[in-house]
Design an enzyme around this catalytic site. Structure first.
Site, PDB file in Angstrom:
ATOM      1  N   ASN A 167       0.850  -1.196   0.000  1.00 44.47           N
ATOM      2  CA  ASN A 167       0.000   0.000   0.000  1.00 44.47           C
ATOM      3  C   ASN A 167       0.878   1.236   0.000  1.00 44.47           C
ATOM      4  O   ASN A 167       1.967   1.252   0.583  1.00 44.47           O
ATOM      5  CB  ASN A 167      -0.879  -0.004   1.260  1.00 44.47           C
ATOM      6  CG  ASN A 167      -1.780   1.224   1.348  1.00 44.47           C
ATOM      7  OD1 ASN A 167      -2.422   1.600   0.360  1.00 44.47           O
ATOM      8  ND2 ASN A 167      -1.819   1.865   2.506  1.00 44.47           N
TER       9      ASN A 167
ATOM     10  N   SER B 110       5.044   6.584   2.275  1.00 39.94           N
ATOM     11  CA  SER B 110       5.597   5.260   2.569  1.00 39.94           C
ATOM     12  C   SER B 110       4.931   4.215   1.690  1.00 39.94           C
ATOM     13  O   SER B 110       3.739   4.314   1.386  1.00 39.94           O
ATOM     14  CB  SER B 110       5.303   4.873   4.036  1.00 39.94           C
ATOM     15  OG  SER B 110       5.740   5.870   4.932  1.00 39.94           O
TER      16      SER B 110
ATOM     17  N   ASP C 268      -2.410   0.346   8.147  1.00 44.04           N
ATOM     18  CA  ASP C 268      -1.165   1.112   7.922  1.00 44.04           C
ATOM     19  C   ASP C 268      -0.040   0.705   8.883  1.00 44.04           C
ATOM     20  O   ASP C 268       0.783   1.546   9.276  1.00 44.04           O
ATOM     21  CB  ASP C 268      -1.428   2.631   8.070  1.00 44.04           C
ATOM     22  CG  ASP C 268      -2.418   3.139   7.033  1.00 44.04           C
ATOM     23  OD1 ASP C 268      -2.497   2.547   5.951  1.00 44.04           O
ATOM     24  OD2 ASP C 268      -3.116   4.122   7.326  1.00 44.04           O
TER      25      ASP C 268
END
Ligand code: GRF
Length: 238
Positions: free
Chosen positions: A129, A158, A167
């Site tokens: 992601n 990131s 996350d």
């Protein structure tokens, strides 16, 4: 003996990495991957794009590039109340589609729904992601505004492995910039997006070339002491 450019082109001659991309929005990151693939700069084949938003411009971008698309909209057709397709229903459709495409890698590029652990674990490939902050700082939404409010000097984006916790998977790469406090959140967002357009293809190249071995990173195996510790960081101020 081959010269360097021969050696590089021959390493790209091996089978391309089959990539599926999940999107919800404009798809500027998807476009970068399409452009890099078409230019021969990235040894990937985008086997399909899944969107959870019917009118997402990302779907148009994929169609224009003759890439397969599947839309599992979270608004039920003809439902005036705008009832959302449950996440389980979305995941059932998406799993079937991914199993048909058999990607080597699943990329969430601006995909805005939280996925369940069951979906992530049963997916046919590892999932990465793109997140607009320097994780572990600023998980979730409104990252640019939160950075400005906190008075941070640095910000960025990131690319991380997707795990059941939002996350929170291993961060693979980060691109950083200096925060200008005079700028608005919108300007900061646009600067970070320029970094995203560089860090995402770079990360996928590292995965395709085996420099980043996701299975090994995901396991309990000790990282090599001869390679830099993750995340790999790029200073890409603009
Ligand atoms: C990116 O800024 C990403 O960080 C966030 O959603 C945005 C997607 O942009 N999660 P796009 O759809 O690739 O243009």
């Amino acid at each position: 003996m081959p010269n360097i450019s021969q050696a590089q082109s021959s390493s790209f001659d091996s089978k391309p990495l089959k990539v599926a991309v999940l999107v919800s929005g404009s798809g500027s990151n998807l476009q970068v991957l399409i452009d890099a693939m078409q230019a021969g700069s990235l040894p990937i084949e985008i086997v399909g794009v899944i969107s959870n938003v019917k009118d997402a411009y990302a779907v148009t971008r994929a169609q224009q590039a003759n890439i397969k698309t599947a839309v599992f909209s979270h608004i039920t057709e003809g439902d005036k109340a705008g009832k959302r397709m449950g996440i389980k229903t979305f995941e059932r459709h998406a799993t079937a589609q991914l199993n048909e495409w058999q990607p080597d890698l699943i990329v969430l590029a601006g995909f805005m729904r939280v996925l369940s652990g069951d979906f992530i674990h049963s997916a046919p490939a590892p999932m990465i992601n793109l997140h607009p902050s320097l994780l572990p700082k600023y998980k979730g939404l409104d990252t640019h505004q939160r950075v400005l409010e906190s008075g941070d000097l640095y910000h960025g984006c990131s690319v991380h492995l997707v795990t059941a916790e939002l996350d929170a998977g291993q961060v693979l790469t980060q691109a950083m910039l200096g925060v200008n406090k005079q700028q608005t959140a919108e300007v900061l967002q646009s600067r970070v997006q320029q970094l995203e357009h560089q860090i995402l293809p770079w990360t996928i190249l590292l995965i395709a070339q085996g420099v980043l071995n996701l299975e090994q990173i995901n396991s309990d195996a000790k990282p090599s002491p001869y390679l830099p510790a993750l995340p790999l960081k790029l200073w890409l101020d603009n």
